[in-house]
Design a protein around this motif. Sequence first.
Motif, mmCIF file in Angstrom:
data_model
loop_
_atom_site.group_PDB
_atom_site.id
_atom_site.type_symbol
_atom_site.label_atom_id
_atom_site.label_comp_id
_atom_site.label_asym_id
_atom_site.label_seq_id
_atom_site.Cartn_x
_atom_site.Cartn_y
_atom_site.Cartn_z
ATOM 1 N N ALA A 22 5.031 -20.759 -3.896
ATOM 2 C CA ALA A 22 3.941 -21.531 -3.304
ATOM 3 C C ALA A 22 3.870 -22.880 -3.977
ATOM 4 O O ALA A 22 4.684 -23.187 -4.818
ATOM 5 N N HIS A 28 -1.768 -26.071 -6.766
ATOM 6 C CA HIS A 28 -2.914 -25.182 -6.531
ATOM 7 C C HIS A 28 -4.155 -25.665 -7.274
ATOM 8 O O HIS A 28 -5.268 -25.626 -6.749
ATOM 9 N N ASP A 67 -0.697 -15.730 -7.457
ATOM 10 C CA ASP A 67 0.726 -15.767 -7.818
ATOM 11 C C ASP A 67 0.973 -15.077 -9.161
ATOM 12 O O ASP A 67 2.004 -14.433 -9.361
ATOM 13 N N HIS A 86 1.157 -14.738 1.385
ATOM 14 C CA HIS A 86 1.230 -16.128 0.909
ATOM 15 C C HIS A 86 1.862 -17.072 1.931
ATOM 16 O O HIS A 86 1.937 -18.272 1.676
ATOM 17 N N HIS A 139 -6.490 -19.627 -3.190
ATOM 18 C CA HIS A 139 -5.025 -19.703 -3.264
ATOM 19 C C HIS A 139 -4.384 -19.820 -1.884
ATOM 20 O O HIS A 139 -3.516 -20.672 -1.655
ATOM 21 N N ASP A 143 -1.758 -22.464 0.000
ATOM 22 C CA ASP A 143 -0.424 -22.047 0.458
ATOM 23 C C ASP A 143 -0.180 -22.427 1.915
ATOM 24 O O ASP A 143 0.903 -22.895 2.272
HETATM 25 ZN ZN LIG Z 1 1.133 -18.228 -3.250
#
Ligand SMILES: [Zn+2]
Length: 264
Positions: A22, A28, A67, A86, A139, A143
Amino acid sequence: MLRFVLGLGLLALVFFPVLARAWGPSGHRIVAQLAEQRLSPAAHAQVQRLLAPTADRSLADVATWADDLRDDRSQRALWRATSTLHFVNFTSPGCHYDPPRDCPDGRCVVSAIKTYARILGDRSRSDWERAVALRFVVHFIADAHQPLHAGYRHDRGGNRYQVQLNGRGTHLHAVWDTPVLASRLLGWHAYAAELARTPLPVARGTPAQWAEESCRATRDDNIYPRDHQIDAAYLARMRPLAEQRVREAAARLAELLNRELGRR
Ligand SMILES: [Zn+2]
């Protein structure tokens, strides 16, 4: 001189990245940080309340948790149950999201965002369940905005598109996870501050539309280098698109959290 040495260190990071999943951790955290700055006071208080039982204090602190499960032996079952959430893979050549075809049994990022948003906003659920849902939502929205997390099935979102990065073989998906943003040579905190200098875009669309935008970017924006070579010029050319996706993700994450957590 110090600047030069620091620059070399950062360049090493750019050209020899840990192959992350990702957006890398920086991407992130930048999304989470920008979103947190856009939370309403009520939503911010709820985030703080849900995070309070843990050591985490901010959305950036929890942004990579989904992750990190992969490397945590005690979380193997949860990782296995969520690893396909994801991303979403489209069937080429279109970028039209067709749930039965592209997200069987709801096992893709589009469905995951909706599922966890619902749990997050459901006050009949336990705080523990809602705190886990918060981590996933933070998250997965990021992604869905990494273009190759919603790319084409035939090459598994660039995972099967081999490229050369500074003389080393890797694949295009990994280049978009980290080196494109890392080529700005800013730590995530400074990067977020830099991006915050311009107001975030207005949040719009649905998770399916966010994924379709990512898919269209992989199709239309010359993300695939024909000669399979990734050089500094490629990274510089792609960075504005990556930054745009980060900013869109942040605006949409904030809007979703304000909606699900901002009610009295
Ligand atoms: Zn991810």
